[in-house]
Design an enzyme around this catalytic site. Sequence first.
Site, short mmCIF file in Angstrom:
data_model
loop_
_atom_site.label_atom_id
_atom_site.label_comp_id
_atom_site.label_asym_id
_atom_site.label_seq_id
_atom_site.Cartn_x
_atom_site.Cartn_y
_atom_site.Cartn_z
CB CYS A 1 36.79 -54.36 59.17
SG CYS A 1 36.33 -53.88 57.50
CB CYS A 2 39.34 -49.99 61.00
SG CYS A 2 37.70 -49.22 60.97
CB CYS B 1 33.50 -47.40 55.07
SG CYS B 1 35.29 -47.59 54.90
CB CYS C 1 31.13 -47.82 59.00
SG CYS C 1 31.56 -49.57 58.89
CB CYS D 1 38.97 -45.93 61.86
SG CYS D 1 39.86 -44.47 61.32
S1 SF4 Z 1 34.87 -47.97 58.44
FE1 SF4 Z 1 33.72 -49.92 58.36
S2 SF4 Z 1 34.03 -50.79 56.28
FE2 SF4 Z 1 35.51 -49.12 56.59
S3 SF4 Z 1 37.35 -50.14 57.22
FE3 SF4 Z 1 36.29 -49.55 59.13
S4 SF4 Z 1 34.92 -51.26 59.68
FE4 SF4 Z 1 35.66 -51.60 57.55
#
Ligand code: SF4
Length: 247
Positions: A131-132, A214, A217, A242
């Site tokens: 996701c990151c 985010c 998170c 991340c």
């Molecule tokens: S911090 Fe969480 S929501 Fe943001 S990009 Fe990374 S995994 Fe995705």
Amino acid sequence: MSLDAFLEPAAADLLDGVTDAALKQKLLTVVERLQQAAADYGDGLTFANSLGAEDALLTGLMAEYQPDIQQFVLDTGRLPEETLTLLDRVRQKWPQIRLQVYYPDAAQLQGWVSEQGVNAFYRSEALRKACCGVRKLEPLRRALAGRAAWITGLRREQSVTRDQLQYSERDAANGLQKLSPLFDWSEAEVWAALRALKLPYNRLHDQGYPSIGCAPCTRAVNPGDDPRSGRWWWENPENRECGLHKR
Ligand code: SF4
């Protein structure tokens, strides 16, 4: 070149509000680093503005001393409302700064969410990093493309993953130089400077969020806890990055 040669009168005015001599000297050192970086790299330099406390300080100093340094914000699509409010405030307060917002690639994000759902990051570390990758790393690559150096608000004491940080070091993962003008600052010094200079900051910091990413998170931490412990709290501390700052 001496620091006096760098400083414009307006800059001296800004720092006149700082009564603590040691703090003022540290601020002058940061200004010198920013101005030297601008002289060294020109438009090959960019500032990754995360809108956290450290970056709020760097933003204020740049706006006053070196507004020609380009900067960017990565809007992942999952940022807290308070972060977006600060972004708007920064743009209104300092129209002279050169700030660009980068978003995830729409097609890539649509594919990712269709396949894994919107909250896949809670299911495993691999899915969290993926996701990151979509929401942060791909836009970061675009933001850094063609650059020779980037400025970050990293500090050594932020986490175990950053305790070897140098002011200037090679960022092999991204293929450019990484400059961290606050690498040797404490959290207390950052806050003393923000308050002395009356700079805008993310209101979540007043609600127990020392480090803000985010919304899904990030959570508040107890006073005295590791400042990064509210980020991806369900993972091991050694993994709580991340991927923006690989070492
Ligand atoms: S911090 Fe969480 S929501 Fe943001 S990009 Fe990374 S995994 Fe995705």
